[in-house]
Design a protein around this motif. Structure first.
Motif, mmCIF file in Angstrom:
data_model
loop_
_atom_site.group_PDB
_atom_site.id
_atom_site.type_symbol
_atom_site.label_atom_id
_atom_site.label_comp_id
_atom_site.label_asym_id
_atom_site.label_seq_id
_atom_site.Cartn_x
_atom_site.Cartn_y
_atom_site.Cartn_z
ATOM 1 N N ILE A 1 60.576 -6.645 -17.385
ATOM 2 C CA ILE A 1 61.436 -6.237 -16.272
ATOM 3 C C ILE A 1 61.896 -4.808 -16.540
ATOM 4 O O ILE A 1 62.460 -4.511 -17.599
ATOM 5 C CB ILE A 1 62.647 -7.174 -16.119
ATOM 6 N N LEU A 2 61.601 -3.948 -15.571
ATOM 7 C CA LEU A 2 62.079 -2.563 -15.644
ATOM 8 C C LEU A 2 63.263 -2.458 -14.698
ATOM 9 O O LEU A 2 63.275 -3.108 -13.651
ATOM 10 C CB LEU A 2 60.976 -1.594 -15.220
ATOM 11 N N LEU A 3 64.244 -1.648 -15.073
ATOM 12 C CA LEU A 3 65.472 -1.597 -14.263
ATOM 13 C C LEU A 3 65.896 -0.155 -13.994
ATOM 14 O O LEU A 3 65.869 0.690 -14.897
ATOM 15 C CB LEU A 3 66.600 -2.329 -15.016
ATOM 16 N N GLY A 4 66.268 0.092 -12.749
ATOM 17 C CA GLY A 4 66.919 1.360 -12.388
ATOM 18 C C GLY A 4 68.245 1.025 -11.729
ATOM 19 O O GLY A 4 68.304 0.123 -10.892
ATOM 20 N N VAL A 5 69.309 1.715 -12.109
ATOM 21 C CA VAL A 5 70.631 1.497 -11.507
ATOM 22 C C VAL A 5 71.234 2.865 -11.209
ATOM 23 O O VAL A 5 71.492 3.647 -12.129
ATOM 24 C CB VAL A 5 71.573 0.741 -12.480
ATOM 25 N N ASP A 6 71.412 3.156 -9.949
ATOM 26 C CA ASP A 6 71.918 4.478 -9.588
ATOM 27 C C ASP A 6 72.741 4.404 -8.309
ATOM 28 O O ASP A 6 72.508 3.528 -7.483
ATOM 29 C CB ASP A 6 70.750 5.437 -9.263
ATOM 30 N N ARG A 7 73.647 5.373 -8.130
ATOM 31 C CA ARG A 7 74.097 5.625 -6.771
ATOM 32 C C ARG A 7 72.873 6.155 -6.039
ATOM 33 O O ARG A 7 72.041 6.854 -6.629
ATOM 34 C CB ARG A 7 75.184 6.715 -6.746
ATOM 35 N N LEU A 8 72.762 5.836 -4.758
ATOM 36 C CA LEU A 8 71.605 6.321 -4.003
ATOM 37 C C LEU A 8 71.802 7.824 -3.772
ATOM 38 O O LEU A 8 72.412 8.242 -2.796
ATOM 39 C CB LEU A 8 71.495 5.542 -2.678
ATOM 40 N N ASP A 9 71.292 8.623 -4.725
ATOM 41 C CA ASP A 9 71.540 10.068 -4.715
ATOM 42 C C ASP A 9 70.248 10.786 -5.118
ATOM 43 O O ASP A 9 69.549 10.342 -6.038
ATOM 44 C CB ASP A 9 72.656 10.385 -5.739
ATOM 45 N N TYR A 10 69.976 11.916 -4.437
ATOM 46 C CA TYR A 10 68.713 12.641 -4.702
ATOM 47 C C TYR A 10 68.652 13.246 -6.101
ATOM 48 O O TYR A 10 67.602 13.672 -6.543
ATOM 49 C CB TYR A 10 68.474 13.736 -3.643
ATOM 50 N N THR A 11 69.792 13.299 -6.796
ATOM 51 C CA THR A 11 69.755 13.824 -8.161
ATOM 52 C C THR A 11 69.194 12.807 -9.159
ATOM 53 O O THR A 11 68.884 13.162 -10.293
ATOM 54 C CB THR A 11 71.167 14.199 -8.647
ATOM 55 N N LYS A 12 69.083 11.556 -8.754
ATOM 56 C CA LYS A 12 68.795 10.484 -9.713
ATOM 57 C C LYS A 12 67.305 10.284 -9.986
ATOM 58 O O LYS A 12 66.936 9.490 -10.860
ATOM 59 C CB LYS A 12 69.413 9.162 -9.241
ATOM 60 N N GLY A 13 66.443 10.945 -9.224
ATOM 61 C CA GLY A 13 64.999 10.831 -9.484
ATOM 62 C C GLY A 13 64.430 9.454 -9.166
ATOM 63 O O GLY A 13 63.461 9.026 -9.792
ATOM 64 N N ILE A 14 65.004 8.772 -8.191
ATOM 65 C CA ILE A 14 64.534 7.415 -7.852
ATOM 66 C C ILE A 14 63.106 7.485 -7.300
ATOM 67 O O ILE A 14 62.254 6.657 -7.621
ATOM 68 C CB ILE A 14 65.495 6.738 -6.838
ATOM 69 N N ARG A 15 62.833 8.510 -6.502
ATOM 70 C CA ARG A 15 61.482 8.631 -5.918
ATOM 71 C C ARG A 15 60.429 8.878 -7.002
ATOM 72 O O ARG A 15 59.333 8.344 -6.948
ATOM 73 C CB ARG A 15 61.444 9.763 -4.892
ATOM 74 N N HIS A 16 60.775 9.695 -7.989
ATOM 75 C CA HIS A 16 59.832 9.984 -9.086
ATOM 76 C C HIS A 16 59.494 8.707 -9.857
ATOM 77 O O HIS A 16 58.365 8.462 -10.246
ATOM 78 C CB HIS A 16 60.417 11.023 -10.030
ATOM 79 N N ARG A 17 60.524 7.899 -10.067
ATOM 80 C CA ARG A 17 60.378 6.641 -10.801
ATOM 81 C C ARG A 17 59.467 5.690 -10.027
ATOM 82 O O ARG A 17 58.554 5.077 -10.595
ATOM 83 C CB ARG A 17 61.792 6.058 -10.899
ATOM 84 N N ILE A 18 59.696 5.591 -8.721
ATOM 85 C CA ILE A 18 58.878 4.694 -7.895
ATOM 86 C C ILE A 18 57.434 5.183 -7.866
ATOM 87 O O ILE A 18 56.484 4.401 -7.952
ATOM 88 C CB ILE A 18 59.463 4.590 -6.460
#
Ligand code: G6P
Length: 487
Positions: free
Chosen positions: A281-298
């Motif tokens: 299980i991989l986990l990401g926990v962030d405020r939905l913010d463009y600084t967090k690199g969520i798109r890069h991770r996905i």
């Protein structure tokens, strides 16, 4: 800007932050009450505040128009709370506008384009003056006032004019950018002058300190020596201002206790079951913010599925994205982009029994977060720029000696302390993919060894040490020649 000096108040320690230390909760019968905010800053300061007749000045969380009557100062669990009222229009221009559409993107390496509007700046000045007035009216003679974060950078100077007797500290929770970026700000001088109203200015990283010092030198022409600078006063005298790094941390004991709670451990097992017992299980926990690199991770994760190096049977990415600043356009756009790509990835790779990405646009109580940390084999913190990132520290605190791998962006402040994480440049998608594979394949022995080393760092550097270090240094009559503990 600020009117007549107010009479001194009664508090020996005053914290000034955009948000109050309590959240308003609406009960089922419609009545409202207050609950202490769960954040680390509040947890760290609450005991000192109750001991020292402390007061917390901040915005109550609702626009003035929504309240039947303005909020008066009140006491909650031994802490004095002094609400500052903001109108709907001020929230748009000071909070969503200047704070979160000008300063936030500018200070985070212009990942999003900062907007500069003179009208927003006027409102930012007016609101900062209001916070300063409230602090001035609350602080006792000779009290210590500790101003928090980028929403309130003008407060130190305004407050000093109103109350020269005070000891004023300021802590900057987000990055301070290199002068080449900072210099874009049309109000770069008054913002620096605002900060220099403090006796001590704290930053997360040494690089933030040197960026700030560089900006003061280039824009104001004053040079720091041994982390202090002489600032001319309007009466012709000079004052010494210190700048140093004080990396913030978390309340380690709280997370450790929760991680040892059998109910939370059972919940962690249940989460794994509910996800179909994937190997990893991989986990990401962030405020939905463009600084967090969520798109890069996905992107990295989906390419690994596409390449066949991972499959949904052996890996699932749980992404908690807590709603944040939903009135700001760049946040709305980011949400659309992320939800589009999660839908695409899941549509392509899901099977009846397994999902690629379990995406949760919610925020959760800390108990559920700790259960998630315990369930997760790999924690992905891939911020493009982040002042500190406390999620990384919470994961380490929860794991303790139990292994688990932290993949951590070198652009998060936490990378300065958590050296045994797998450090990544999130812009390098191939590098990120390799780090994710290395994390999923790491032996339990190696993972535990790294986690234990990080855990040792954390237990000796919790948030209480952070606030103690800052306040001790601020309390010294003259900022010490020697630089601070972490700078
Ligand atoms: C960051 C900032 C804080 C801010 C928090 C949540 O951590 O440094 O000052 O409070 O984000 O953002 P919000 O806009 O909801 O207060």
């Amino acid at each position: 800007l600020a009117g007549d000096p107010p009479e001194p108040g009664h508090s020996d320690l005053v914290v000034v932050a955009n948000r109050l230390a309590v959240d308003r909760v609406v009960e089922e019968d419609g009545t409202t009450s207050w609950r202490r905010s769960p954040g680390g800053l509040v947890t760290a300061l609450a005991p000192i505040m109750t001991r020292q007749e402390g007061a917390w000045v901040g915005w109550g969380g609702s626009p003035e128009e929504e309240l039947d009557e303005p909020l008066e100062p009140f006491t909650h669990e031994g802490m004095h709370l002094v609400p500052v009222a903001l109108t709907e229009g001020e929230l748009v221009e000071y909070y969503e506008g200047f704070s979160n559409s000008t300063l936030w993107p500018l200070y985070h390496d212009v990942i999003a384009r900062p907007e500069f509007h003179r009208q927003w700046w006027d409102t930012y000045q007016r609101v900062n003056a209001r916070f300063a007035q409230a602090a001035a009216a609350t602080a006792a003679e000779g009290a210590t006032v500790w101003v928090q974060d980028y929403q309130l950078q003008l407060v130190p100077r305004i407050l000093r004019r109103l109350r020269p007797d005070l000891r004023i500290g300021y802590f900057h929770h987000i990055p301070f950018p290199p002068v080449e970026i900072y210099a874009q700000l049309p109000w770069r001088r008054p913002v620096l002058e605002g900060l220099l109203g403090a006796d001590l200015i704290g930053f997360q990283r040494r690089s933030d300190v040197s960026n700030f010092q560089g900006a003061v030198r280039r824009i104001l022409g004053s040079s720091f020596r041994s982390n202090t600078v002489q600032v001319k006063e309007h009466d012709g005298g000079a004052r010494t201002v210190g700048a140093a790094a004080f990396p913030i941390s978390i309340d380690v004991d709280t997370i450790t206790d929760l991680a040892q709670d059998p109910d939370i451990q059972a919940r962690a097992r249940q989460i794994r079951e509910e996800l179909g017992n994937p190997r990893t299980i991989l986990l990401g926990v962030d405020r939905l913010d463009y600084t967090k690199g969520i798109r890069h991770r996905i992107k990295a994760f989906s390419e690994l599925l596409e390449d066949g190096r991972l499959s949904v049977e052996d890996a699932c990415l749980v992404q908690v994205a807590s709603p944040s600043r939903e009135g700001v356009d760049s946040y709305k756009e980011l949400r659309d982009e992320i939800e589009l790509s999660v839908g695409r990835v899941n549509g392509t790779f899901d099977t009846m029994g397994h999902t690629a990405i379990r995406y949760l646009h919610h925020s959760y109580p800390v108990e559920e977060m700790v259960a998630l940390y315990l369930a997760a084999d790999v924690m992905l913190v891939t911020a493009l720029r982040d002042g500190m990132n406390l999620v990384a520290k919470e994961y380490v605190a929860a794991r303790g000696g139990w292994g688990g791998v932290l993949v951590l962006s070198e652009f998060a402040g936490a990378a300065d302390q958590l050296r045994k994480a797998l450090l990544v440049n999130p812009h390098d998608i191939d590098g990120l993919k390799e780090a994710i594979m290395e994390a999923t394949e790491m032996s339990a022995g190696e993972a535990t060894k790294r986690m234990k080393a990080m855990h040792r760092q954390l237990v000796t550097h919790d948030v209480n040490k952070w606030s103690r270090d800052f306040l001790d240094r601020l309390g010294g009559a003259v900022p010490a020649e020697r630089s601070g503990p972490e700078d």
